[in-house]
Design an enzyme around this catalytic site. Structure first.
Site, PDB file in Angstrom:
ATOM      1  N   SER A   1       0.911  -1.122  -0.064  1.00  0.00           N
ATOM      2  CA  SER A   1      -0.163   0.141  -0.014  1.00  0.00           C
ATOM      3  C   SER A   1       0.908   1.298  -0.207  1.00  0.00           C
ATOM      4  O   SER A   1       1.676   1.254  -0.865  1.00  0.00           O
ATOM      5  CB  SER A   1      -0.959   0.133   1.228  1.00  0.00           C
ATOM      6  OG  SER A   1      -1.718   1.119   1.343  1.00  0.00           O
ATOM      7  N   HIS A   2       0.639   2.013   0.923  1.00  0.00           N
ATOM      8  CA  HIS A   2       1.374   3.400   1.171  1.00  0.00           C
ATOM      9  C   HIS A   2       2.524   3.338   1.735  1.00  0.00           C
ATOM     10  O   HIS A   2       3.492   4.347   1.896  1.00  0.00           O
ATOM     11  CB  HIS A   2       0.470   4.337   1.962  1.00  0.00           C
ATOM     12  CG  HIS A   2      -0.060   3.800   3.222  1.00  0.00           C
ATOM     13  ND1 HIS A   2      -0.588   2.612   3.459  1.00  0.00           N
ATOM     14  CD2 HIS A   2       0.461   3.728   4.548  1.00  0.00           C
ATOM     15  CE1 HIS A   2      -0.837   2.094   4.738  1.00  0.00           C
ATOM     16  NE2 HIS A   2      -0.014   2.910   5.576  1.00  0.00           N
TER      17      HIS A   2
ATOM     18  N   ASP B   1      -2.320   6.396  -3.627  1.00  0.00           N
ATOM     19  CA  ASP B   1      -0.896   5.761  -2.898  1.00  0.00           C
ATOM     20  C   ASP B   1      -0.478   4.672  -3.827  1.00  0.00           C
ATOM     21  O   ASP B   1      -0.690   4.498  -5.022  1.00  0.00           O
ATOM     22  CB  ASP B   1      -1.786   4.892  -1.498  1.00  0.00           C
ATOM     23  CG  ASP B   1      -2.450   3.791  -1.681  1.00  0.00           C
ATOM     24  OD1 ASP B   1      -3.114   4.049  -2.886  1.00  0.00           O
ATOM     25  OD2 ASP B   1      -2.489   3.006  -0.960  1.00  0.00           O
TER      26      ASP B   1
ATOM     27  N   ASP C   1      -0.824   1.433  -4.105  1.00  0.00           N
ATOM     28  CA  ASP C   1      -1.690   0.241  -4.963  1.00  0.00           C
ATOM     29  C   ASP C   1      -3.053   0.906  -5.274  1.00  0.00           C
ATOM     30  O   ASP C   1      -3.654   0.264  -5.935  1.00  0.00           O
ATOM     31  CB  ASP C   1      -1.776  -0.851  -3.998  1.00  0.00           C
ATOM     32  CG  ASP C   1      -2.588  -0.733  -2.773  1.00  0.00           C
ATOM     33  OD1 ASP C   1      -2.506   0.417  -2.393  1.00  0.00           O
ATOM     34  OD2 ASP C   1      -3.462  -1.438  -2.306  1.00  0.00           O
TER      35      ASP C   1
ATOM     36  N   ASP D   1      -5.540   2.449  -4.115  1.00  0.00           N
ATOM     37  CA  ASP D   1      -6.741   2.318  -3.412  1.00  0.00           C
ATOM     38  C   ASP D   1      -7.077   3.439  -2.530  1.00  0.00           C
ATOM     39  O   ASP D   1      -8.281   3.880  -2.201  1.00  0.00           O
ATOM     40  CB  ASP D   1      -7.130   0.883  -2.612  1.00  0.00           C
ATOM     41  CG  ASP D   1      -6.112   0.684  -1.560  1.00  0.00           C
ATOM     42  OD1 ASP D   1      -5.247   1.664  -1.312  1.00  0.00           O
ATOM     43  OD2 ASP D   1      -5.923  -0.190  -0.930  1.00  0.00           O
ATOM     44  N   ARG D   2      -6.230   4.287  -2.136  1.00  0.00           N
ATOM     45  CA  ARG D   2      -6.228   5.504  -1.351  1.00  0.00           C
ATOM     46  C   ARG D   2      -6.257   6.696  -2.040  1.00  0.00           C
ATOM     47  O   ARG D   2      -5.941   6.659  -3.117  1.00  0.00           O
ATOM     48  CB  ARG D   2      -5.377   5.553  -0.500  1.00  0.00           C
ATOM     49  CG  ARG D   2      -4.943   4.486   0.761  1.00  0.00           C
ATOM     50  CD  ARG D   2      -4.022   4.808   1.832  1.00  0.00           C
ATOM     51  NE  ARG D   2      -3.959   3.732   2.688  1.00  0.00           N
ATOM     52  CZ  ARG D   2      -3.560   3.913   3.862  1.00  0.00           C
ATOM     53  NH1 ARG D   2      -3.284   5.049   4.537  1.00  0.00           N
ATOM     54  NH2 ARG D   2      -3.697   2.731   4.873  1.00  0.00           N
TER      55      ARG D   2
ATOM     56  N   GLU E   1     -11.224   6.938   7.588  1.00  0.00           N
ATOM     57  CA  GLU E   1     -10.369   7.929   7.958  1.00  0.00           C
ATOM     58  C   GLU E   1      -9.025   7.939   7.050  1.00  0.00           C
ATOM     59  O   GLU E   1      -8.286   8.956   6.836  1.00  0.00           O
ATOM     60  CB  GLU E   1     -10.058   8.220   9.299  1.00  0.00           C
ATOM     61  CG  GLU E   1      -9.662   6.910  10.208  1.00  0.00           C
ATOM     62  CD  GLU E   1      -8.472   6.653  10.050  1.00  0.00           C
ATOM     63  OE1 GLU E   1      -7.468   7.259   9.683  1.00  0.00           O
ATOM     64  OE2 GLU E   1      -8.199   5.253   9.903  1.00  0.00           O
ATOM     65  N   SER E   2      -8.478   6.689   6.795  1.00  0.00           N
ATOM     66  CA  SER E   2      -7.263   6.531   6.285  1.00  0.00           C
ATOM     67  C   SER E   2      -7.113   6.648   4.832  1.00  0.00           C
ATOM     68  O   SER E   2      -6.508   5.977   4.195  1.00  0.00           O
ATOM     69  CB  SER E   2      -6.788   5.277   6.689  1.00  0.00           C
ATOM     70  OG  SER E   2      -7.636   4.323   6.265  1.00  0.00           O
TER      71      SER E   2
ATOM     72  N   LYS F   1     -11.324  -0.250  -1.565  1.00  0.00           N
ATOM     73  CA  LYS F   1     -11.351   1.132  -1.740  1.00  0.00           C
ATOM     74  C   LYS F   1     -10.782   1.539  -2.957  1.00  0.00           C
ATOM     75  O   LYS F   1     -10.010   0.728  -3.537  1.00  0.00           O
ATOM     76  CB  LYS F   1     -10.997   1.940  -0.521  1.00  0.00           C
ATOM     77  CG  LYS F   1      -9.310   1.594  -0.164  1.00  0.00           C
ATOM     78  CD  LYS F   1      -9.179   2.212   1.125  1.00  0.00           C
ATOM     79  CE  LYS F   1      -7.533   1.843   1.567  1.00  0.00           C
ATOM     80  NZ  LYS F   1      -7.321   0.615   2.264  1.00  0.00           N
TER      81      LYS F   1
ATOM     82  N   ARG G   1      -2.000   5.030  17.145  1.00  0.00           N
ATOM     83  CA  ARG G   1      -2.910   6.150  16.462  1.00  0.00           C
ATOM     84  C   ARG G   1      -3.890   6.741  17.765  1.00  0.00           C
ATOM     85  O   ARG G   1      -4.662   5.705  18.151  1.00  0.00           O
ATOM     86  CB  ARG G   1      -3.560   5.483  15.246  1.00  0.00           C
ATOM     87  CG  ARG G   1      -2.959   4.663  14.138  1.00  0.00           C
ATOM     88  CD  ARG G   1      -3.508   4.834  12.953  1.00  0.00           C
ATOM     89  NE  ARG G   1      -3.142   4.018  11.930  1.00  0.00           N
ATOM     90  CZ  ARG G   1      -1.941   4.061  11.135  1.00  0.00           C
ATOM     91  NH1 ARG G   1      -1.279   5.122  11.154  1.00  0.00           N
ATOM     92  NH2 ARG G   1      -1.747   3.086  10.330  1.00  0.00           N
TER      93      ARG G   1
HETATM   94  C1  G16 Z   1      -5.425  -0.853   5.153  1.00  0.00           C
HETATM   95  C2  G16 Z   1      -6.780  -1.458   5.116  1.00  0.00           C
HETATM   96  C3  G16 Z   1      -8.025  -0.163   5.559  1.00  0.00           C
HETATM   97  C4  G16 Z   1      -7.178   0.487   6.711  1.00  0.00           C
HETATM   98  C5  G16 Z   1      -5.827   0.743   6.550  1.00  0.00           C
HETATM   99  C6  G16 Z   1      -5.161   1.312   7.949  1.00  0.00           C
HETATM  100  O1  G16 Z   1      -5.286  -0.058   4.145  1.00  0.00           O
HETATM  101  O2  G16 Z   1      -7.229  -2.111   3.930  1.00  0.00           O
HETATM  102  O3  G16 Z   1      -9.065  -0.647   5.828  1.00  0.00           O
HETATM  103  O4  G16 Z   1      -8.054   1.476   7.225  1.00  0.00           O
HETATM  104  O5  G16 Z   1      -5.071  -0.358   6.465  1.00  0.00           O
HETATM  105  O6  G16 Z   1      -5.086   0.330   8.910  1.00  0.00           O
HETATM  106  P1  G16 Z   1      -4.186   0.711   9.903  1.00  0.00           P
HETATM  107  O7  G16 Z   1      -4.719   1.939  10.878  1.00  0.00           O
HETATM  108  O8  G16 Z   1      -4.360  -0.564  10.772  1.00  0.00           O
HETATM  109  O9  G16 Z   1      -2.677   1.192   9.664  1.00  0.00           O
HETATM  110  P2  G16 Z   1      -4.118  -0.126   2.928  1.00  0.00           P
HETATM  111  O10 G16 Z   1      -4.213   1.291   2.218  1.00  0.00           O
HETATM  112  O11 G16 Z   1      -2.903   0.111   3.746  1.00  0.00           O
HETATM  113  O12 G16 Z   1      -4.359  -1.481   2.370  1.00  0.00           O
END
Ligand code: G16
Length: 543
Positions: free
Chosen positions: A113-114, A277, A279, A281-282, A364-365, A376, A496
């Site tokens: 992801s990010h 981001d 991948d 999705d964000r 929120e993320s 997403k 967090r």
């Molecule tokens: C993943 C999940 C999201 C979640 C995010 C943040 O996102 O798919 O549903 O909100 O992690 O998670 P955390 O607060 O546990 O770091 P992504 O974009 O990283 O795949």
């Protein structure tokens, strides 16, 4: 069974987190580590013979060799067909779409992801089911259990095909279909939004900037925003996906997308700015001198979705993760539709979407999405915003101001403390959990705690229960503090703090959430004993 059986043994720490297994590349690259986890997926999910599987990733370092290994293991495990993006590239929402569109039995998506990429960066792997969404907790638990008892994995002796040539290939007896990563995704977007209207707005002088952050959305954004909708050449920046994201952190937030924020506050600001981001999705979206915070974006998209063709009939319901601000709840109330509060993790929206209880959901993320896929979707959010701007004729700033005027404003902020010593972070959470029963009724100046609990969620569709999903401290009158540990970090623990307070008339309370939330931030520090327990005086990232 085809291929060769190779002996292996369980690895420590292969428990999937919020979004699959995320570790440093150096961990994944250990002999048998990736294979171990992939075999555990095949063992746990028990796909029927001749199943088809979508495989793709965000192009980060280790993506292609990992996909080669997965293809050879799929062939040796009796999979009938793998559908893979050219060059191994698929954004996460595009992979979700392909699973659904092709009626595949599931997919394996490679991304962290990010998180940063490159040889010293992060890598990740997750399994998505036939609905296109991240596997439910029961499945990820079964995958973890399989990693604990594994003794061998199967791998095809023949090499994986060249992934750069679109078309049909084979690996052993298994068919491999290599597809353009963008085509099906773009067709889906064109079916949802009024492309002519957006193109017309752009033609009449509307300017936009999309920062792909050298991550997977570059080819998608180029094809859709510039080549189809007519945005000026150069509107999409950092458009070439790089294995190390150009050395940057592909996290669209005010810290890592600072150049975009600076542009949107400059005298040369375009009308619209966005970033996605690693991948895809964000998303974040901005207007001139305007930042739409992710929780607000969910609320504003839900309130205005009817302006886009796919949502013209309205939404059936809205869902948000528990730490996401309650702004969307006010929209749901006004629309007369239900709102669902789920644990963090997109997988928790899956049943609600499949069951038709919700149309739109978000976190929120920086994640928003709808029933069009089961992930997403960053570019989807960008296009929905563009459709709303085009159809309403309002600027981003006006949409935001009008929304706050109508619904009031949920001042909101997340404070992240990164790479905290894991024992200290767990100690803080354990201590807080132990004190929860004593917190109700405690006063902090003008603020009195109403309830304090550890969030547990019962899925309304299948009745499954997920406990310990984050500590909620609710004050009289609505202010809220949420504390949880991230499930996506790869170094120590990320703590967090989520802070929120509602004001019906934001005009009286200024623009800056940090100022509006100052008393709550102070109380959060006091209740969690954060500085004393972690040695941290201030957060690493504030969003
Ligand atoms: C993943 C999940 C999201 C979640 C995010 C943040 O996102 O798919 O549903 O909100 O992690 O998670 P955390 O607060 O546990 O770091 P992504 O974009 O990283 O795949």
């Amino acid at each position: 069974m085809a291929g060769t059986e190779i002996s292996t043994k369980p690895f420590e720490g292969q428990k999937p987190g919020t979004s699959g297994l995320r570790k440093k590349v150096s961990v994944f690259a250990q002999p048998h580590y990736l294979e171990n986890f992939v075999q555990s997926i095949f063992t746990a999910v028990k796909l029927p013979a001749e199943s088809s599987l979508v495989v793709g990733g965000d192009g980060r370092y280790f993506n292609e060799p990992a996909i080669g290994t997965i293809i050879r293991m799929a062939a040796a495990n009796g999979i009938g067909r793998v559908i893979v993006g050219q060059g191994g590239i698929l954004s996460t929402p595009a992979a979700s779409n392909l699973i659904r569109k092709r009626g595949a039995n599931g997919g394996i998506i490679l991304s962290a992801s990010h998180n940063p990429g490159g040889p010293d960066g992060d890598f990740g792997i997750k399994f998505n089911g036939a609905n296109g969404g991240p596997a439910a907790e029961s499945v990820t638990d079964a995958i973890f259990a399989a990693t604990q008892s594994i003794s061998g994995y199967r791998i095809e002796d023949a090499p994986a095909p060249n992934l750069n040539r679109i078309g049909q290939a084979r690996c052993g007896d298994m068919r491999v279909e290599i597809v353009d990563p963008v085509t099906d995704y773009q067709a889906l977007m064109e079916s949802l939004f009024d492309f002519d209207r957006i193109a017309g707005m752009i033609k009449s002088g509307f300017r936009l900037r999309f920062d792909a952050m050298h991550a997977v959305t570059g080819p998608y954004a180029l094809a859709i925003l510039e080549e189809t909708l007519g945005a000026a050449p150069g509107s999409v920046i950092n458009k070439v996906p790089l294995p190390d994201f150009g050395g940057h952190h592909p996290d669209p937030n005010p810290v890592h997308a600072k150049a975009l924020f600076d542009l949107m506050w400059s005298c040369n600001a375009p009308d619209f700015g966005a970033a996605s981001d690693g991948d895809g999705d964000r998303n974040i979206v901005l207007g001139q001198n305007t930042y739409i915070a992710p929780s607000d974006s969910l609320a504003m998209l839900a309130a205005n979705a009817h302006l886009a063709p796919a949502y013209a009939g309205g939404v059936t319901g809205i869902a948000r993760s528990m730490p996401t601000s309650c702004a969307a709840d006010r929209v749901a109330a006004a629309l007369g539709v239900p709102v669902f509060e789920t644990p963090t993790g997109w997988k928790f929206f899956g049943n609600l979407l499949d069951d038709g209880r919700i149309t739109i959901c978000g976190e929120e993320s920086a994640g928003t999405g709808s029933n069009h896929v089961r992930e997403k979707d960053g570019l989807w959010a960008v296009l929905l915003w563009l459709n709303i701007v085009a159809a309403s004729g309002k600027s981003m700033a006006d949409i935001q101001a009008d929304h706050w005027r109508q619904y009031g404003r949920n001042y909101y902020s997340r404070h992240d403390y990164e790479a905290v010593d894991a024992d200290q972070a767990n100690g803080l959470m354990d201590n807080l959990r132990a004190r929860l029963p004593d917190l109700a009724g405690r006063r902090f100046g003008d603020y009195t705690i109403l309830t304090a609990d550890d969030f547990a969620y019962t899925d309304p569709v299948d009745g499954s229960v997920s406990a310990n999903q984050g500590i909620r401290i609710l004050f009289e009158g609505g202010p809220r503090i949420v504390v949880r540990l991230s499930g996506t970090g790869t170094e120590g623990a990320t703590l967090r703090l989520y802070l929120e307070r509602y004001e019906p008339d934001p005009a009286e309370h200024g623009h800056d959430p940090q100022a509006a939330l100052a008393p709550i931030i102070h109380i959060a520090g006091e209740i969690t004993e954060l500085t004393a327990r972690t040695g941290r005086a201030r957060p690493d990232v504030i969003t």
